[in-house]
Write a protein that holds these residues in place. Structure first.
Motif, short mmCIF file in Angstrom:
data_model
loop_
_atom_site.label_atom_id
_atom_site.label_comp_id
_atom_site.label_asym_id
_atom_site.label_seq_id
_atom_site.Cartn_x
_atom_site.Cartn_y
_atom_site.Cartn_z
N ALA A 76 -54.31 -55.17 5.98
CA ALA A 76 -52.88 -55.10 5.67
C ALA A 76 -52.35 -53.68 5.86
O ALA A 76 -51.24 -53.46 6.34
CB ALA A 76 -52.64 -55.58 4.24
N GLN A 77 -53.18 -52.72 5.51
CA GLN A 77 -52.80 -51.32 5.62
C GLN A 77 -52.63 -50.87 7.07
O GLN A 77 -51.90 -49.94 7.36
CB GLN A 77 -53.89 -50.50 4.92
N LYS A 78 -53.33 -51.56 7.97
CA LYS A 78 -53.26 -51.20 9.40
C LYS A 78 -52.13 -51.91 10.13
O LYS A 78 -51.99 -51.76 11.33
CB LYS A 78 -54.58 -51.54 10.10
N LEU A 79 -51.39 -52.73 9.41
CA LEU A 79 -50.28 -53.46 10.02
C LEU A 79 -49.08 -52.52 10.17
O LEU A 79 -48.57 -51.98 9.20
CB LEU A 79 -49.90 -54.66 9.14
N LEU A 80 -48.66 -52.32 11.43
CA LEU A 80 -47.57 -51.37 11.68
C LEU A 80 -46.19 -51.99 11.50
O LEU A 80 -45.24 -51.29 11.19
CB LEU A 80 -47.66 -50.84 13.12
N GLY A 81 -46.09 -53.30 11.72
CA GLY A 81 -44.78 -53.92 11.59
C GLY A 81 -44.80 -55.36 12.10
O GLY A 81 -45.81 -55.82 12.63
N LYS A 82 -43.67 -56.03 11.93
CA LYS A 82 -43.56 -57.44 12.32
C LYS A 82 -42.37 -57.64 13.24
O LYS A 82 -41.40 -56.89 13.17
CB LYS A 82 -43.36 -58.31 11.08
N PHE A 83 -42.46 -58.65 14.07
CA PHE A 83 -41.30 -59.02 14.87
C PHE A 83 -41.23 -60.54 14.98
O PHE A 83 -42.25 -61.22 14.84
CB PHE A 83 -41.35 -58.35 16.26
N PRO A 84 -40.02 -61.08 15.20
CA PRO A 84 -39.90 -62.53 15.28
C PRO A 84 -40.47 -63.03 16.61
O PRO A 84 -40.19 -62.46 17.66
CB PRO A 84 -38.39 -62.76 15.22
N ALA A 85 -41.29 -64.05 16.52
CA ALA A 85 -41.91 -64.57 17.75
C ALA A 85 -42.21 -66.05 17.60
O ALA A 85 -42.64 -66.50 16.54
CB ALA A 85 -43.20 -63.81 18.03
N GLU A 86 -41.99 -66.76 18.67
CA GLU A 86 -42.39 -68.16 18.73
C GLU A 86 -43.69 -68.17 19.53
O GLU A 86 -43.70 -67.78 20.69
CB GLU A 86 -41.28 -68.97 19.40
#
Ligand SMILES: [Zn+2]
Length: 422
Positions: free
Chosen positions: A238-248
């Motif tokens: 979780a700590q290495k997660l840089l960010g999220k984007f919407p994706a199908e």
């Protein structure tokens, strides 16, 4: 792609008679007469490099053979540049020293600042360092309740990992009609979804442990982003997660993935760089885990204290380097304060420290214009620890212990993600 071992090899390389050639080729867009210009430019650069070598060989008297082999390298690079014409997709880096039987060619993303040819004792690594910071090694996971896909993003190349696509079993998906067995089927679907998330979460942990990538980005449907999935992530993942984007998961295009990932990475990197600058200045103010200014930074590098090095984007400063032990000194002294041997001038200390930085796996940021950073001299370092500093503990960089936590880390270029800021 260039691996961490290959970069280390370049950083270790040294040629005492200064015949180590570094050639960076940045293609121009394939239109009008640009191709021709590229080749002419390389020829001019080679001629200039030859002139430098000639004058150096005259002044030093010996090294005649070395000089001849450097000429052969230059000829080979000029020939290569003819073949590179119209190769607009990739940039190229060549590191050569035929006197030591050394020749390495690497394809790079076509985002170098320009075509360059340099001859020196070490290879010129700053363009490579900057590029590797811009193009880190990232994992990109697309996920929904039924499926997951994994991509690698390395040096601008997006690759999908085969065999990762994970569809939910037909049974789980199909049987959910209402009425008879309806509740049972729903529970089964929920259960399979949970298992699916767990599988992906475990896979990510494993991939990070093995150094397949160092940071990752999550693509999921915005409206029902899977909190169950994130709940399954190991804290370290979780700590290495840089960010999220919407994706199908099935319909997103490669170009969309690429631009989202690059945007998220750039933002994260700029954030990290700003934080590092603030923290370093603050720590330095309190005489704690931070130092500013060339003299103190060099000292901390030699003491093996540096965790993160911050260098202004266009920072340039002179220093001297000991011909014996390699000690670098911000005072332009003629004799080494460590071993007493003669020193030689270093025109760009920011370049001279790069091999050390790479060998010791130090995180590096090139800081864009920043007035506060400018005030402290455009060079600073965040320290892992601060040893008792006194003037007697000067020592050569060769004695500096390597960063011990790194041996089990990633083997790929991802380690150098820090090498540039945005
Ligand atoms: Zn010395």
């Amino acid at each position: 792609m260039i691996t961490r071992e290959q970069i280390h090899e370049l950083a270790e390389f040294e040629d005492q008679s200064a015949c180590a050639l570094s050639f960076y080729f940045q293609p121009t867009p394939p239109r009008n007469k640009a191709h021709k210009e590229e080749a002419i430019l390389t020829k001019d650069l080679a001629r200039e490099a030859m002139r430098q070598l000639e004058s150096r060989s005259k002044s030093s008297g010996n090294h005649k053979d070395k000089f001849e082999s450097a000429r052969a390298d230059l000829d080979r690079i000029v020939r290569l540049s003819q073949d590179l014409r119209g190769n607009g997709a990739h940039a190229k880096a060549v590191f050569a020293c035929s006197a030591q039987n050394f020749w390495r060619e690497y394809d790079l993303p076509a985002q170098l600042t320009g075509t360059q040819l340099l001859v020196n004792r070490h290879f010129h690594l700053k363009p490579l360092a900057q590029l590797l910071g811009v193009f880190p090694s990232l994992g990109i996971v697309l996920i929904d309740r039924h499926r997951a896909r994994l991509f690698d993003l390395r040096l601008g190349e997006l690759t999908e990992r085969e065999g990762f696509f994970h569809p939910l079993t037909r049974r789980g998906r199909g049987d959910g009609f209402a009425g008879y067995d309806g509740g049972h089927a729903e529970r089964r679907v929920a259960d399979e979804t949970r298992q699916h998330f767990k599988f992906v979460a475990d896979f990510l942990k494993d991939a990070l442990d093995k150094g397949m990538f160092e940071k990752w980005i999550l693509g999921c449907q915005e409206t029902h982003s899977p909190p169950q999935f994130e709940a399954q992530l190991h804290p370290y993942v979780a700590q290495k997660l840089l960010g999220k984007f919407p994706a199908e998961v099935t319909h997103i295009s490669r170009q969309q993935i690429l631009s989202q990932a690059e945007r998220i990475f750039t933002e994260a990197q700029e954030r990290r760089c700003r934080e590092a600058v603030r923290e370093t200045i603050n720590q330095a103010r309190h005489q704690a885990r931070g130092v500013t200014g060339l003299r103190r930074v060099l000292n901390s590098l030699e003491l093996g204290e540096v965790q993160t090095l911050l260098v202004g984007q266009s920072y340039r400063a002179q220093a001297v380097e000991c011909s014996g032990c390699g000690h670098l000194d911000a005072h332009l002294v003629s004799f080494c304060p460590v071993c007493g041997r003669e020193t030689r001038e270093v025109v760009d200390v920011g370049e001279a420290i790069l091999p050390w930085v790479i060998r010791h796996d130090i995180e590096l940021f090139y800081v864009k214009e920043d007035p506060e950073f400018d005030k402290v001299g455009n060079i600073a370092a965040l320290l892992r620890f601060r040893s008792e500093q006194n003037s007697n503990n000067l020592r050569s960089i060769a004695d500096v212990p390597r960063n011990p936590s790194l041996s089990r880390r990633t083997r790929l270029v991802g380690r150098y993600r820090g090498l540039a800021s945005g």
